[in-house]
Design an enzyme around this catalytic site. Structure first.
Site, PDB file in Angstrom:
ATOM      1  N   GLY A  14       0.852  -1.186   0.000  1.00  0.00           N
ATOM      2  CA  GLY A  14       0.000   0.000   0.000  1.00  0.00           C
ATOM      3  C   GLY A  14       0.886   1.232   0.000  1.00  0.00           C
ATOM      4  N   CYS A  15       0.459   2.256   0.684  1.00  0.00           N
ATOM      5  CA  CYS A  15       1.202   3.514   0.727  1.00  0.00           C
ATOM      6  C   CYS A  15       2.636   3.286   1.216  1.00  0.00           C
ATOM      7  CB  CYS A  15       0.497   4.490   1.653  1.00  0.00           C
ATOM      8  SG  CYS A  15       1.404   6.011   1.926  1.00  0.00           S
TER       9      CYS A  15
END
Length: 185
Positions: A14-15
């Site tokens: 993800g991020c």
């Protein structure tokens, strides 16, 4: 240990802002770089990756000393930072560029990663199947300077993002059922 004995691991979780700090604070970690991998565009920008047209995922590339922090330990830490059942991204971040993956750099990493995924999937820790991809490493492109070490440069924004996205609560809720760094796969 000299630099030639260091190894590299690459994870999409993800991020990438949220994936640096957990690894950066471990013994034997030489560097953690935020960047992009898995796509077809050379040297993509953040805007290009976010446009979902490059095929890249946000990722971190970790240089580590395997005598101090093993690949198995890196995988255990990785699994504890993500929701491996989410096929659409991670937490508030949606889309291909935020999907999870383990990118292996050699056959040994591939085998260890596959075994770890199988163990997580069979653990009954999650109520859905594990969808994290295990893929051969492709070229890794470091992200722009403003994305490197974000948690150090912008601690208030980083903490607000961790909390606001739901990642911090998810990790806390699942940490007791998680795997320990010394666990073998």
């Amino acid at each position: 240990m000299n630099q030639s004995e260091h190894k590299v691991a690459t994870f999409a979780g993800g991020c990438f802002w949220c994936m640096v700090k957990p690894f950066d604070q471990q013994p034997g970690i030489i560097s953690v770089i935020s960047g992009y991998t898995g796509g077809q565009t050379e040297n993509p920008t953040y805007q290009e990756v976010c446009s979902e047209t490059t095929g890249h995922r946000e990722a971190v590339q970790i240089e580590f000393d395997p005598t101090l922090f093993s690949y198995e330990k890196l995988l255990a830490l990785f699994w504890n930072q993500i929701d491996p059942t989410d096929a659409g991204g991670q937490f508030f971040d949606r889309g291909e560029s935020y999907k999870t993956a383990i990118y292996y750099h050699d056959q040994e990493q591939k085998e260890i990663a596959l075994a770890s995924k199988k163990k997580i999937d069979g653990s009954n820790r999650f109520n859905a199947p594990i969808v994290t991809d295990i893929l051969e490493a492709k070229p890794f492109y470091p992200a722009e300077t403003e994305h490197q070490d974000y948690y150090k440069k912008h601690p208030l924004r980083y903490n607000a993002y961790q909390k606001g996205s739901g990642r911090a609560a998810f990790i806390k809720r699942n940490e007791l059922g998680g795997y320990k760094h010394d666990e073998k796969f």
